[in-house]
Motif scaffolding. Structure first.
Motif, mmCIF file in Angstrom:
data_model
loop_
_atom_site.group_PDB
_atom_site.id
_atom_site.type_symbol
_atom_site.label_atom_id
_atom_site.label_comp_id
_atom_site.label_asym_id
_atom_site.label_seq_id
_atom_site.Cartn_x
_atom_site.Cartn_y
_atom_site.Cartn_z
ATOM 1 N N THR A 228 3.551 9.367 13.436
ATOM 2 C CA THR A 228 4.286 8.204 13.682
ATOM 3 C C THR A 228 5.537 7.916 12.956
ATOM 4 O O THR A 228 6.554 7.370 13.711
ATOM 5 N N LEU A 229 5.750 8.693 11.825
ATOM 6 C CA LEU A 229 7.098 8.816 11.311
ATOM 7 C C LEU A 229 7.447 10.042 11.032
ATOM 8 O O LEU A 229 6.909 11.152 11.094
ATOM 9 N N ILE A 230 8.785 10.133 10.920
ATOM 10 C CA ILE A 230 9.596 11.474 10.523
ATOM 11 C C ILE A 230 10.759 11.269 9.592
ATOM 12 O O ILE A 230 11.143 10.005 9.521
ATOM 13 N N VAL A 231 11.008 12.133 8.563
ATOM 14 C CA VAL A 231 11.983 12.156 7.922
ATOM 15 C C VAL A 231 13.274 12.747 8.211
ATOM 16 O O VAL A 231 13.039 14.009 8.844
ATOM 17 N N ALA A 232 14.393 12.152 8.450
ATOM 18 C CA ALA A 232 15.588 12.711 9.124
ATOM 19 C C ALA A 232 16.669 12.917 8.124
ATOM 20 O O ALA A 232 16.955 12.049 7.391
ATOM 21 N N ARG A 233 17.066 14.192 8.254
ATOM 22 C CA ARG A 233 18.040 14.451 7.110
ATOM 23 C C ARG A 233 19.077 15.329 8.096
ATOM 24 O O ARG A 233 18.600 16.419 8.826
ATOM 25 N N THR A 234 20.403 14.800 7.965
ATOM 26 C CA THR A 234 21.388 15.056 8.806
ATOM 27 C C THR A 234 22.574 15.328 8.024
ATOM 28 O O THR A 234 22.885 14.727 6.933
ATOM 29 N N ASP A 235 23.547 16.312 8.367
ATOM 30 C CA ASP A 235 24.841 16.484 7.763
ATOM 31 C C ASP A 235 26.008 15.304 7.717
ATOM 32 O O ASP A 235 26.649 15.046 6.959
ATOM 33 N N VAL A 236 25.494 14.477 8.585
ATOM 34 C CA VAL A 236 26.536 13.571 9.246
ATOM 35 C C VAL A 236 26.074 12.111 8.309
ATOM 36 O O VAL A 236 26.832 11.203 8.554
ATOM 37 N N PRO B 213 18.906 10.522 3.158
ATOM 38 C CA PRO B 213 17.807 10.689 4.407
ATOM 39 C C PRO B 213 17.390 9.518 4.930
ATOM 40 O O PRO B 213 17.553 8.416 4.271
ATOM 41 N N ARG B 214 16.574 9.601 6.130
ATOM 42 C CA ARG B 214 16.354 8.190 6.702
ATOM 43 C C ARG B 214 14.937 8.423 7.054
ATOM 44 O O ARG B 214 14.309 9.787 7.431
ATOM 45 N N ILE B 215 14.033 7.389 7.341
ATOM 46 C CA ILE B 215 12.788 7.436 8.101
ATOM 47 C C ILE B 215 12.732 6.814 9.188
ATOM 48 O O ILE B 215 13.503 5.878 9.213
ATOM 49 N N SER B 216 12.278 7.502 10.261
ATOM 50 C CA SER B 216 12.262 6.992 11.545
ATOM 51 C C SER B 216 10.867 7.071 12.218
ATOM 52 O O SER B 216 10.239 7.917 12.098
ATOM 53 N N LEU B 217 10.873 6.073 13.171
ATOM 54 C CA LEU B 217 9.670 6.057 14.047
ATOM 55 C C LEU B 217 9.874 7.108 14.934
ATOM 56 O O LEU B 217 11.052 7.359 15.449
ATOM 57 N N THR B 218 8.967 7.784 15.483
ATOM 58 C CA THR B 218 9.305 8.979 16.265
ATOM 59 C C THR B 218 9.273 8.517 17.925
ATOM 60 O O THR B 218 8.738 7.482 18.320
ATOM 61 N N ALA B 219 9.678 9.504 18.698
ATOM 62 C CA ALA B 219 9.786 9.136 20.208
ATOM 63 C C ALA B 219 8.463 8.564 20.832
ATOM 64 O O ALA B 219 8.604 7.549 21.253
ATOM 65 N N PRO B 220 7.221 9.132 20.524
ATOM 66 C CA PRO B 220 6.281 8.593 21.158
ATOM 67 C C PRO B 220 5.932 7.059 20.723
ATOM 68 O O PRO B 220 5.477 6.392 21.671
ATOM 69 N N VAL B 221 6.150 6.930 19.713
ATOM 70 C CA VAL B 221 6.011 5.614 18.998
ATOM 71 C C VAL B 221 6.991 4.617 19.834
ATOM 72 O O VAL B 221 6.485 3.564 20.043
ATOM 73 N N LEU B 222 8.056 4.937 19.620
ATOM 74 C CA LEU B 222 9.191 4.384 20.459
ATOM 75 C C LEU B 222 9.023 3.959 21.887
ATOM 76 O O LEU B 222 8.930 2.657 22.423
#
Length: 223
Positions: free
Chosen positions: A157-165, A169-178
């Motif tokens: 359902t969720l993923i932790v997103a970590r990016t250099d930009v 960190p962020r928590i996001s709903l994943t593509a199939p849930v969206l």
């Protein structure tokens, strides 16, 4: 995908708020509770300002963010802060909010707890998204670590997103849930984003994450 164009941003905000209110009302006729997932940022604010006054059984609406920065709820970069200030007010103040971020916990460690709160409200009844000029949506960024996992049809359902930009960190709903939402809306402003969207339509989701959720999407655009 259906693109609706508006004369100006004010008209877009009013019309989208009315459309969302109508969809929520219809969904409430057939369900005890309904889930509304919305973005943060500046784009949806005017829509929220109108939607919060809709005459609905808001106590049966569950509101959650599409993604969240791992910051306190009163932080200026918090999506929860915007949603509470602009949407969960007026008649909508009685809605139940489902947060994605658990203060004081490592994001990865808190995911099972948050997923247990979201599971009962899936599939989402109504989804509202924004899109960046890099073609990201929610916190699914092109090139980020773990994007392939977030796009997979069997994604959690969720993923932790970590990016250099991004500074946190962020928590996001994943593509199939969206993408599994029963009704999907994308709000974009300006010619630059319209051009980006046109480009994304012919690109793979690994390069343009917004492409993963465009099927059946209603796009609302104003200059």
């Amino acid at each position: 995908m259906n693109i609706q164009e508006y004369a100006d941003r004010e008209m877009l905000a009013i019309d989208v708020a009315n459309a969302l209110a109508g969809e929520l009302e219809a969904a409430l006729l057939h369900n005890d509770t309904v889930a509304l997932a919305v973005p943060g940022g500046t784009t949806p604010g005017p829509v929220f300002d109108s939607l919060c006054a809709a005459d609905l059984e808001w106590d049966r609406v569950r509101v959650l963010p599409t993604d969240e920065r791992c910051v306190p709820a009163d932080h200026e970069r918090s999506n929860e802060r915007l949603i509470r200030e602009r949407l969960l007010t007026n008649r909508a103040s009685v809605s139940q909010y489902i947060p994605l971020y658990v203060p004081g916990a490592e994001p990865e460690a808190a995911l099972p707890e948050v997923e247990s709160l979201i599971a009962p409200v899936l599939p989402l009844s109504i989804l509202v998204l924004g899109m960046g000029e890099d073609m990201h949506t929610a916190s699914l960024f092109p090139g980020m670590d773990g994007l392939d996992k977030a796009l997979d049809s069997q994604a959690p359902t969720l993923i932790v997103a970590r990016t250099d930009v991004q500074p946190e960190p962020r928590i996001s709903l994943t593509a199939p849930v969206l993408d599994g939402a029963l009704s999907k809306h994308l709000i974009i402003y300006g010619q630059a984003k319209r051009d980006v969207l046109d480009k994304a339509m012919s690109m793979p989701p690994e390069e343009a994450p917004i492409a993963a959720v465009l099927s059946g999407m209603t796009v609302h655009w104003a200059e």
